[in-house]
Enzyme design. Structure first.
Site, mmCIF file in Angstrom:
data_model
loop_
_atom_site.group_PDB
_atom_site.id
_atom_site.type_symbol
_atom_site.label_atom_id
_atom_site.label_comp_id
_atom_site.label_asym_id
_atom_site.label_seq_id
_atom_site.Cartn_x
_atom_site.Cartn_y
_atom_site.Cartn_z
ATOM 1 N N SER A 119 0.824 -1.190 0.000
ATOM 2 C CA SER A 119 0.000 0.000 0.000
ATOM 3 C C SER A 119 0.872 1.260 0.000
ATOM 4 O O SER A 119 1.680 1.453 -0.902
ATOM 5 C CB SER A 119 -0.968 -0.046 1.187
ATOM 6 O OG SER A 119 -2.002 0.889 1.046
ATOM 7 N N ASP A 171 -10.106 -4.986 -3.993
ATOM 8 C CA ASP A 171 -9.486 -4.026 -3.079
ATOM 9 C C ASP A 171 -10.334 -2.750 -3.000
ATOM 10 O O ASP A 171 -10.448 -2.021 -3.983
ATOM 11 C CB ASP A 171 -8.072 -3.692 -3.563
ATOM 12 C CG ASP A 171 -7.252 -2.951 -2.527
ATOM 13 O OD1 ASP A 171 -7.843 -2.214 -1.704
ATOM 14 O OD2 ASP A 171 -6.017 -3.093 -2.536
ATOM 15 N N HIS A 202 -7.895 -5.680 0.444
ATOM 16 C CA HIS A 202 -6.628 -4.982 0.685
ATOM 17 C C HIS A 202 -5.838 -5.796 1.703
ATOM 18 O O HIS A 202 -5.831 -5.488 2.897
ATOM 19 C CB HIS A 202 -6.915 -3.574 1.203
ATOM 20 C CG HIS A 202 -5.758 -2.627 1.110
ATOM 21 N ND1 HIS A 202 -5.133 -2.320 -0.082
ATOM 22 C CD2 HIS A 202 -5.115 -1.910 2.070
ATOM 23 C CE1 HIS A 202 -4.165 -1.448 0.136
ATOM 24 N NE2 HIS A 202 -4.128 -1.189 1.430
#
Length: 221
Positions: A119, A171, A202
């Protein structure tokens, strides 16, 4: 910019490290976030890997109402691919490059150092690895986006860096479209990237863990 020393996990069975994987966590986490992943990685060929898991500093994050939390850089709005504090991101990338330099001083060849990030950490990993002046072993971008894809000063040494991009098809935090856009930007730059998707949100998933172990072994074999 890490405010404390990274979590270091040395190779098992007392072996001397001959390779390093630096893993950058996501927003609001810390270096301990990925520690449970390491025992699950059945790395192909079993290289003696030292894992370096740095911690982001605490800073106000605009999209979270200015709340302070561990963050590699400020995110200014939810359009993650565009409105971020690029100065902070690049400063964090420089700090990661300092960690690479430190591992080289400890005797690890640069081509046996891999930079990975999840991320927000993945956006820093892109910048840190691809602008590093000496050849690295690989770049692993997990559920992330190439925030500096249009501004990066690509190092000649890493124009052919082995790069793997992973993203979840469900996600809700970083849409897969941003992950794919980052991959396409890599290919436009001539970097031999590979792209994998997984039916997940995610996060990480078991099949991905297997794939990461195989890829690390391929890069470090």
């Amino acid at each position: 910019m890490p405010e404390s020393k990274p979590l270091i996990i040395e190779p098992d069975q007392g072996r001397k490290a001959d390779a390093v994987v630096i893993i950058l966590h996501g927003l609001g986490a810390d270096g301990h976030d990925f520690a449970p992943l390491i025992p699950a990685l059945n790395v192909l060929g079993k290289p003696a890997i030292r894992y370096v898991l740095p911690h982001a500093p605490s800073r106000p994050v605009t999209i979270n109402g200015g709340m302070r939390m561990p963050a590699w850089y400020d995110i200014l709005d939810m359009n993650l691919g565009r409105r971020i504090d690029e100065i902070q991101l690049k400063a964090s990338a420089k700090q990661v490059q300092g960690l690479i330099d430190e591992q080289r001083r400890l005797g690890i060849d640069s081509e046996r150092i891999i930079v990975a990030g999840f991320s927000q950490g993945g956006a820093v990993a892109y910048e840190a690895a691809l602008s590093y002046p000496e050849p690295l072993g690989g770049l692993l971008a997990l559920s992330t986006y190439f925030a500096t894809g249009d501004s990066i000063e690509l190092a000649e040494a890493n124009r052919h860096l082995a790069t793997e991009v992973h993203h979840g098809t469900f996600d809700p935090v970083v849409p897969e479209s941003l992950g794919r856009a980052g991959f396409e930007r890599l290919r436009a730059l001539g970097i031999p990237a590979e792209y994998r998707t997984y039916p997940m949100a995610h996060a990480l998933c078991p099949q991905q863990t297997v794939d990461i172990g195989n890829w690390l072994g391929h890069c470090l074999g």
